[in-house]
Design a protein around this motif. Structure first.
Motif, PDB file in Angstrom:
ATOM      1  N   CYS A  53      28.878  44.897  30.354  1.00 21.74           N
ATOM      2  CA  CYS A  53      28.780  43.469  30.640  1.00 21.74           C
ATOM      3  C   CYS A  53      30.157  42.803  30.603  1.00 21.74           C
ATOM      4  CB  CYS A  53      27.844  42.806  29.644  1.00 21.74           C
ATOM      5  SG  CYS A  53      27.431  41.112  30.033  1.00 21.74           S
ATOM      6  N   LEU A  54      31.010  43.241  29.708  1.00 19.83           N
ATOM      7  CA  LEU A  54      32.367  42.692  29.635  1.00 19.83           C
ATOM      8  C   LEU A  54      33.149  43.006  30.900  1.00 19.83           C
ATOM      9  CD1 LEU A  54      34.519  41.251  27.936  1.00 19.83           C
ATOM     10  CD2 LEU A  54      35.139  43.471  27.004  1.00 19.83           C
ATOM     11  N   VAL A  55      33.010  44.219  31.405  1.00 21.39           N
ATOM     12  CA  VAL A  55      33.677  44.584  32.656  1.00 21.39           C
ATOM     13  C   VAL A  55      33.125  43.743  33.806  1.00 21.39           C
ATOM     14  CG1 VAL A  55      33.966  46.452  34.328  1.00 21.39           C
ATOM     15  CG2 VAL A  55      34.264  46.906  31.898  1.00 21.39           C
ATOM     16  N   LEU A  56      31.823  43.547  33.834  1.00 17.54           N
ATOM     17  CA  LEU A  56      31.203  42.734  34.866  1.00 17.54           C
ATOM     18  C   LEU A  56      31.659  41.282  34.766  1.00 17.54           C
ATOM     19  CD1 LEU A  56      29.068  42.622  37.151  1.00 17.54           C
ATOM     20  CD2 LEU A  56      27.372  42.141  35.395  1.00 17.54           C
ATOM     21  N   GLN A  57      31.862  40.825  33.569  1.00 17.80           N
ATOM     22  CA  GLN A  57      32.228  39.433  33.342  1.00 17.80           C
ATOM     23  C   GLN A  57      33.684  39.137  33.680  1.00 17.80           C
ATOM     24  OE1 GLN A  57      30.990  38.235  29.474  1.00 17.80           O
ATOM     25  NE2 GLN A  57      31.773  36.185  29.699  1.00 17.80           N
ATOM     26  N   PHE A  58      34.502  40.143  33.850  1.00 18.33           N
ATOM     27  CA  PHE A  58      35.909  39.918  34.190  1.00 18.33           C
ATOM     28  C   PHE A  58      36.067  39.192  35.515  1.00 18.33           C
ATOM     29  CE2 PHE A  58      37.549  43.490  31.358  1.00 18.33           C
ATOM     30  CZ  PHE A  58      38.013  42.591  30.416  1.00 18.33           C
ATOM     31  N   THR A  59      35.110  39.345  36.403  1.00 14.55           N
ATOM     32  CA  THR A  59      35.170  38.625  37.667  1.00 14.55           C
ATOM     33  C   THR A  59      34.374  37.336  37.537  1.00 14.55           C
ATOM     34  OG1 THR A  59      33.217  39.690  38.564  1.00 14.55           O
ATOM     35  CG2 THR A  59      35.321  40.787  38.952  1.00 14.55           C
ATOM     36  N   LEU A  60      34.774  36.328  38.251  1.00 11.52           N
ATOM     37  CA  LEU A  60      34.073  35.049  38.191  1.00 11.52           C
ATOM     38  C   LEU A  60      32.682  35.174  38.800  1.00 11.52           C
ATOM     39  CD1 LEU A  60      34.351  32.108  37.381  1.00 11.52           C
ATOM     40  CD2 LEU A  60      35.262  31.621  39.630  1.00 11.52           C
ATOM     41  N   ILE A  61      32.552  35.978  39.842  1.00 12.36           N
ATOM     42  CA  ILE A  61      31.258  36.180  40.476  1.00 12.36           C
ATOM     43  C   ILE A  61      30.331  36.969  39.562  1.00 12.36           C
ATOM     44  CG2 ILE A  61      30.103  37.265  42.434  1.00 12.36           C
ATOM     45  CD1 ILE A  61      32.646  36.683  44.062  1.00 12.36           C
ATOM     46  N   GLY A  62      30.882  37.863  38.758  1.00 11.16           N
ATOM     47  CA  GLY A  62      30.078  38.679  37.868  1.00 11.16           C
ATOM     48  C   GLY A  62      29.562  37.952  36.648  1.00 11.16           C
ATOM     49  N   TRP A  63      30.066  36.757  36.366  1.00  7.57           N
ATOM     50  CA  TRP A  63      29.646  36.022  35.177  1.00  7.57           C
ATOM     51  C   TRP A  63      28.161  35.662  35.253  1.00  7.57           C
ATOM     52  CZ3 TRP A  63      33.066  34.264  31.256  1.00  7.57           C
ATOM     53  CH2 TRP A  63      32.438  33.548  30.262  1.00  7.57           C
TER      54      TRP A  63
END
Length: 62
Positions: free
Chosen positions: A26-36
């Motif tokens: 989830c942290l890796v996904l959250q690194f992008t603004l779209i992934g938040w």
């Protein structure tokens, strides 16, 4: 309180429910603004499953 945490810091909420590998993903996904947004949705879903599992566990204890 965990719901607010799930929306603001989704990766941290996974660590509070005992799922550290999901927290790292989830942290890796959250690194992008779209992934938040998907990370927050996933975190809220995981929190609801965690609460359901805890309720079932308390009902099935002898």
């Amino acid at each position: 309180m965990r719901l607010i945490l799930a929306l603001l810091l989704p990766w941290l909420q996974f660590f509070t429910i005992g799922r550290p590998f999901a927290g790292l993903v989830c942290l890796v996904l959250q690194f992008t603004l779209i992934g938040w947004i998907p990370a927050a949705i996933w975190s809220v879903y995981a929190l609801s499953q965690y609460k359901t599992d805890r309720k079932i566990a308390t009902l099935t204890r002898p």
